[in-house]
Write a protein that holds these residues in place. Sequence first.
Motif, PDB file in Angstrom:
ATOM      1  N   UNK A  73      64.560  19.909  39.514  1.00 65.74           N
ATOM      2  CA  UNK A  73      63.759  20.829  38.721  1.00 65.74           C
ATOM      3  C   UNK A  73      64.513  21.065  37.417  1.00 65.74           C
ATOM      4  N   UNK A  74      63.815  20.916  36.304  1.00 59.34           N
ATOM      5  CA  UNK A  74      64.460  21.052  35.009  1.00 59.34           C
ATOM      6  C   UNK A  74      63.575  21.870  34.077  1.00 59.34           C
ATOM      7  N   UNK A  75      64.045  22.058  32.825  1.00 56.76           N
ATOM      8  CA  UNK A  75      63.301  22.885  31.878  1.00 56.76           C
ATOM      9  C   UNK A  75      63.446  22.340  30.469  1.00 56.76           C
ATOM     10  N   UNK A  76      62.406  22.559  29.652  1.00 62.72           N
ATOM     11  CA  UNK A  76      62.450  22.148  28.246  1.00 62.72           C
ATOM     12  C   UNK A  76      62.987  23.263  27.352  1.00 62.72           C
ATOM     13  N   UNK A  77      63.446  24.347  27.945  1.00 53.88           N
ATOM     14  CA  UNK A  77      64.026  25.415  27.143  1.00 53.88           C
ATOM     15  C   UNK A  77      65.237  24.878  26.397  1.00 53.88           C
ATOM     16  N   UNK A  82      58.850  25.532  29.544  1.00 54.64           N
ATOM     17  CA  UNK A  82      58.167  24.699  30.525  1.00 54.64           C
ATOM     18  C   UNK A  82      59.182  24.292  31.598  1.00 54.64           C
ATOM     19  N   UNK A  83      58.809  24.514  32.850  1.00 54.08           N
ATOM     20  CA  UNK A  83      59.642  24.093  33.978  1.00 54.08           C
ATOM     21  C   UNK A  83      58.930  22.935  34.645  1.00 54.08           C
ATOM     22  N   UNK A  84      59.687  21.913  35.022  1.00 57.98           N
ATOM     23  CA  UNK A  84      59.054  20.704  35.533  1.00 57.98           C
ATOM     24  C   UNK A  84      59.899  20.005  36.589  1.00 57.98           C
ATOM     25  N   UNK A  85      59.229  19.122  37.330  1.00 61.78           N
ATOM     26  CA  UNK A  85      59.926  18.210  38.238  1.00 61.78           C
ATOM     27  C   UNK A  85      60.315  16.999  37.401  1.00 61.78           C
ATOM     28  N   UNK A  86      61.596  16.744  37.336  1.00 61.55           N
ATOM     29  CA  UNK A  86      62.079  15.606  36.547  1.00 61.55           C
ATOM     30  C   UNK A  86      61.824  14.327  37.340  1.00 61.55           C
ATOM     31  N   UNK A  87      61.246  13.328  36.661  1.00 57.49           N
ATOM     32  CA  UNK A  87      60.912  12.061  37.305  1.00 57.49           C
ATOM     33  C   UNK A  87      61.828  10.983  36.742  1.00 57.49           C
TER      34      UNK A  87
END
Length: 173
Positions: A73-77, A82-87
Amino acid sequence: MMKYGIVAFPSKKLQDLANSYRKRYDPHYSLIPPHLTLKNPVEATDEEIRQIAEKLAKTSEQHEPFTLRAYKISSFQPVNNVIYMKVDNTPELLTLHNALHTEEFGGAPEFSFVPHITIAQKLSDDEHSDVYESLRMAGVNHEETIDRFHLLYQLENGSWTVYETFRLGKESQ
């Protein structure tokens, strides 16, 4: 003119996991299922989109299915909350992404490619810190094969729907 985008949808299992967060933390939850964006939305006429769909059919034949591995789990902050599942950016996925950003598809992407599945967005800074911390602890570890991608268009109410689906690989046609 309508808005179009190109995405891959993960399996129901991964969509269910993403949606368990999205229904609380993503105001776009009802507009589009969890997805991996392969090409950001662009404007096109009906005629242009028919031509794009024909080109996409050829492109899909030239690319094999790829592994979608969501591994953290990562973030563009600080760019945005935006919090996202990194692929994992596998060679197959990167090759497909690059093929969708050639001149015939409107040229290079605006941003460098960070494959991800959004699970939270439009949060205040405080919300973002709290939610990010708890989601990061929960983590994600999921792997599957993606054998198709989808050309979507946006409806007047803001939701997205499939215009056409393209199977990856020659033998799938």
